[in-house]
Design a protein around this motif. Sequence first.
Motif, PDB file in Angstrom:
ATOM      1  N   HIS A 167       0.807  -1.220   0.000  1.00  0.00           N
ATOM      2  CA  HIS A 167       0.000   0.000   0.000  1.00  0.00           C
ATOM      3  C   HIS A 167       0.838   1.266   0.000  1.00  0.00           C
ATOM      4  N   LEU A 168       2.113   1.134   0.245  1.00  0.00           N
ATOM      5  CA  LEU A 168       2.945   2.343   0.288  1.00  0.00           C
ATOM      6  C   LEU A 168       3.315   2.810  -1.113  1.00  0.00           C
ATOM      7  N   ALA A 169       3.050   1.949  -2.098  1.00  0.00           N
ATOM      8  CA  ALA A 169       3.182   2.331  -3.508  1.00  0.00           C
ATOM      9  C   ALA A 169       4.510   3.022  -3.814  1.00  0.00           C
ATOM     10  N   GLY A 170       5.596   2.359  -3.449  1.00  0.00           N
ATOM     11  CA  GLY A 170       6.912   2.875  -3.819  1.00  0.00           C
ATOM     12  C   GLY A 170       7.469   3.905  -2.847  1.00  0.00           C
ATOM     13  N   ARG A 171       6.644   4.355  -1.859  1.00  0.00           N
ATOM     14  CA  ARG A 171       7.179   5.324  -0.900  1.00  0.00           C
ATOM     15  C   ARG A 171       8.157   4.605   0.030  1.00  0.00           C
ATOM     16  N   ARG A 172       9.255   5.253   0.357  1.00  0.00           N
ATOM     17  CA  ARG A 172      10.243   4.662   1.263  1.00  0.00           C
ATOM     18  C   ARG A 172       9.868   5.021   2.698  1.00  0.00           C
ATOM     19  N   VAL A 173       9.640   4.019   3.504  1.00  0.00           N
ATOM     20  CA  VAL A 173       9.173   4.255   4.863  1.00  0.00           C
ATOM     21  C   VAL A 173      10.016   3.482   5.853  1.00  0.00           C
ATOM     22  N   ARG A 174      10.335   4.129   6.953  1.00  0.00           N
ATOM     23  CA  ARG A 174      10.869   3.402   8.100  1.00  0.00           C
ATOM     24  C   ARG A 174       9.749   3.353   9.105  1.00  0.00           C
ATOM     25  N   GLY A 175       9.297   2.173   9.422  1.00  0.00           N
ATOM     26  CA  GLY A 175       8.100   2.113  10.246  1.00  0.00           C
ATOM     27  C   GLY A 175       8.257   1.282  11.481  1.00  0.00           C
ATOM     28  N   PHE A 176       7.409   1.576  12.442  1.00  0.00           N
ATOM     29  CA  PHE A 176       7.311   0.782  13.656  1.00  0.00           C
ATOM     30  C   PHE A 176       8.618   0.763  14.448  1.00  0.00           C
ATOM     31  N   LEU A 177       9.209   1.943  14.590  1.00  0.00           N
ATOM     32  CA  LEU A 177      10.407   2.054  15.419  1.00  0.00           C
ATOM     33  C   LEU A 177       9.941   2.278  16.854  1.00  0.00           C
ATOM     34  N   ARG A 178      10.493   1.560  17.783  1.00  0.00           N
ATOM     35  CA  ARG A 178      10.039   1.657  19.177  1.00  0.00           C
ATOM     36  C   ARG A 178      10.782   2.768  19.914  1.00  0.00           C
ATOM     37  N   SER A 179      10.038   3.501  20.743  1.00  0.00           N
ATOM     38  CA  SER A 179      10.683   4.554  21.540  1.00  0.00           C
ATOM     39  C   SER A 179      11.372   3.911  22.741  1.00  0.00           C
ATOM     40  N   PRO A 180      12.329   4.624  23.359  1.00  0.00           N
ATOM     41  CA  PRO A 180      12.911   4.103  24.590  1.00  0.00           C
ATOM     42  C   PRO A 180      11.780   3.913  25.608  1.00  0.00           C
ATOM     43  N   GLY A 181      11.782   2.822  26.306  1.00  0.00           N
ATOM     44  CA  GLY A 181      10.720   2.571  27.276  1.00  0.00           C
ATOM     45  C   GLY A 181       9.520   1.888  26.635  1.00  0.00           C
ATOM     46  N   ASN A 182       9.572   1.743  25.321  1.00  0.00           N
ATOM     47  CA  ASN A 182       8.538   0.996  24.612  1.00  0.00           C
ATOM     48  C   ASN A 182       7.133   1.568  24.828  1.00  0.00           C
ATOM     49  N   THR A 183       7.026   2.891  24.837  1.00  0.00           N
ATOM     50  CA  THR A 183       5.710   3.483  25.056  1.00  0.00           C
ATOM     51  C   THR A 183       5.050   3.906  23.738  1.00  0.00           C
ATOM     52  N   GLU A 184       5.858   4.046  22.699  1.00  0.00           N
ATOM     53  CA  GLU A 184       5.334   4.528  21.408  1.00  0.00           C
ATOM     54  C   GLU A 184       6.002   3.787  20.255  1.00  0.00           C
ATOM     55  N   LEU A 185       5.277   3.736  19.146  1.00  0.00           N
ATOM     56  CA  LEU A 185       5.889   3.290  17.887  1.00  0.00           C
ATOM     57  C   LEU A 185       5.801   4.460  16.922  1.00  0.00           C
ATOM     58  N   SER A 186       6.800   4.573  16.059  1.00  0.00           N
ATOM     59  CA  SER A 186       6.734   5.676  15.101  1.00  0.00           C
ATOM     60  C   SER A 186       7.196   5.204  13.734  1.00  0.00           C
ATOM     61  N   GLY A 187       6.923   6.038  12.755  1.00  0.00           N
ATOM     62  CA  GLY A 187       7.385   5.751  11.400  1.00  0.00           C
ATOM     63  C   GLY A 187       7.576   7.054  10.663  1.00  0.00           C
ATOM     64  N   HIS A 188       8.448   7.049   9.671  1.00  0.00           N
ATOM     65  CA  HIS A 188       8.574   8.233   8.828  1.00  0.00           C
ATOM     66  C   HIS A 188       8.941   7.808   7.415  1.00  0.00           C
ATOM     67  N   ALA A 189       8.650   8.715   6.488  1.00  0.00           N
ATOM     68  CA  ALA A 189       8.849   8.383   5.074  1.00  0.00           C
ATOM     69  C   ALA A 189       9.786   9.399   4.437  1.00  0.00           C
ATOM     70  N   THR A 190      10.333   9.037   3.301  1.00  0.00           N
ATOM     71  CA  THR A 190      11.253   9.946   2.613  1.00  0.00           C
ATOM     72  C   THR A 190      10.524  11.173   2.047  1.00  0.00           C
ATOM     73  N   ASP A 191       9.171  11.190   2.100  1.00  0.00           N
ATOM     74  CA  ASP A 191       8.456  12.412   1.687  1.00  0.00           C
ATOM     75  C   ASP A 191       8.170  13.313   2.893  1.00  0.00           C
ATOM     76  N   ALA A 192       8.856  13.055   4.028  1.00  0.00           N
ATOM     77  CA  ALA A 192       8.768  13.868   5.254  1.00  0.00           C
ATOM     78  C   ALA A 192       7.503  13.604   6.065  1.00  0.00           C
ATOM     79  N   SER A 193       6.678  12.653   5.672  1.00  0.00           N
ATOM     80  CA  SER A 193       5.512  12.279   6.470  1.00  0.00           C
ATOM     81  C   SER A 193       5.958  11.430   7.649  1.00  0.00           C
ATOM     82  N   TRP A 194       5.144  11.435   8.696  1.00  0.00           N
ATOM     83  CA  TRP A 194       5.515  10.691   9.902  1.00  0.00           C
ATOM     84  C   TRP A 194       4.275  10.354  10.725  1.00  0.00           C
ATOM     85  N   PHE A 195       4.412   9.377  11.616  1.00  0.00           N
ATOM     86  CA  PHE A 195       3.365   9.137  12.619  1.00  0.00           C
ATOM     87  C   PHE A 195       4.016   8.666  13.914  1.00  0.00           C
TER      88      PHE A 195
END
Length: 389
Positions: free
Chosen positions: A289-317
Motif C-alpha cells: 500500500h505504500l506504492a513505492g514510498r520509502r518508509v521506516r516504520g514501527f520504530l520503538r521509543s525508549p521505554g517501549n511506550t510509542e511506535l513511530s514511522g517516517h517516510a522519505t516524503d517527510a511524512s511521519w506518525f
Amino acid sequence: MPSTSALELADALVTGGAVRSTWLRRAFEEIPRHVFVPRFFRSEAGCEVLIDGDSAEQHDEWLRGVYTDEALTVQLTSTHDETIAVGRPTSSSSAPTVMAGMLEALDLEPGHRVLEIGTGTGYNAALLSHRVGAANVVTIELDRGLAGAASRALAEIGLHPSVQVGDGNVGVPESAPFDRIIATASVDHVPPAWITQLAPGGAIVADLRGSLSGSLVWLIAAAADVAEGRFLDLPGAFMPMRTRLDSPLRDGETWHQVLDQRNPQRATTPVNAAPAADCPSLRFLLQLHLAGRRVRGFLRSPGNTELSGHATDASWFTVGLRADDDGLFPVAQGGLGRLWDTVEACWALWHRLGQPGIERFGVTAPDVADLQYVWLDHPDSGYRWPLPL
Ligand SMILES: C[S@@+](CC[C@H](N)C(=O)[O-])C[C@H]1O[C@@H](n2cnc3c(N)ncnc32)[C@H](O)[C@@H]1O
C-alpha cells in the motif's frame, strides 16, 4: 558444539531442513566457505570488529564464524582503522540457510545457464558452479574489488565462472539467454533486462523488497516478455541493489530529512500497533500500500511506550502503545502522506482478506517496469498493487 568444517555445516543444514537435495548437500560439503570469507566484521558494542583468519589469536573464532549458519559482513561503508569499523554493510556472505532455500527453489539441473546478480564473496557462485558447471555460470558484481577477490577465491578451488563487473540491473546481455537468474541483492521491481534475458521456461529467484517488507519470489517465463510467479515464505532479507559504491542505499533514499511536524493531526485509533508491527504478513500488505514510498516504520521509543514511522516524503506518525479506558490508542501524524491512515486501512483490509500470508501473493512482471504488479491468490483476482515496492 559449533561447526568448524564444511561437512559439519552441511550436516546442520540438512538437519535443519534447509538442504533437501543430495547435490546441494554435496556442494555445501565440498565447497570451503573459508576460502571465500578470509575475514569478516562482527558487531560488538555498536562497532564492527574485524575477525581475520590470518590472525593467530582470531583464527578459531574466524573458523567457527565461517562454518556457522550466519550472514557474515565482508564490507562496510566506512572504516575507522584496519580492525574496527562503523557504517552500514555493503556486502556480505549470506546466511547458508538462506542460500540453501534459494538454491533449492531455483531447481537447478546440470548444464543450466545461470546468471547470478551480486557476486559478493563468490561462495554462492561456487555452489552454483558445483551443480551446473562453472562454464555455465555468469555472475555480476558492482564493486570491482569484490569481483576481483571473488574471482581469485573461485580460481583457488579450481572454478572459473565468468565474473563480470557492472550493474546487475542490466544483466549480462552478451551471455543471455539464461535458464536461471538468481539475485542476492534485493530489488523493488523486476529489472526488465532479467526478463528479456530469461530463456523460454526459465526461472528467476530474487528478493523483492521495499523499505518495510518484502520476500523471496519465484518467477517463471510465462511468455516471451513476461515473468510470473509467487512469493515464497522463506527467510531471506537482502541488502538492496545499489547504484553507488559508497552507500548501501537505493537512489534518493535518505533517512535524515527534516520531518514535517507543523500542525500535526491528532486522533485515536483502535489498532494496537505493537502486534501489527510484529506481524510479517501485515507489514507485507502495508508495503504494497505504500506504492513505492520509502518508509521506516514501527520504530520503538525508549521505554517501549510509542511506535513511530517516517517516510522519505517527510511524512511521519507516532502511535501510543497504552490504550485509554475506551481501548483507543493516541496517534499523531503529519506531512503530505497520511502514514498512519495507510496503516489503519491496511489493518482493516488484512482482516477482511482473512489475514493472508505472504505465500498467497504473486507477481506478474512484463519487461516494462511500469506495468508490473503484485496480486493476491491469482493474477486476475481483482486485488493488485503496482510495483515498485
Ligand atoms: C548479500 S551480497 C551477495 C552475496 C554473494 N552472493 C555471496 O555468495 O557472497 C550482495 C552483493 O550485491 C552487490 N550489489 C549491490 N548492488 C549491485 C548492483 N547494482 N549490481 C551488481 N551487484 C550489486 C553488493 O556489492 C554485494 O556484494
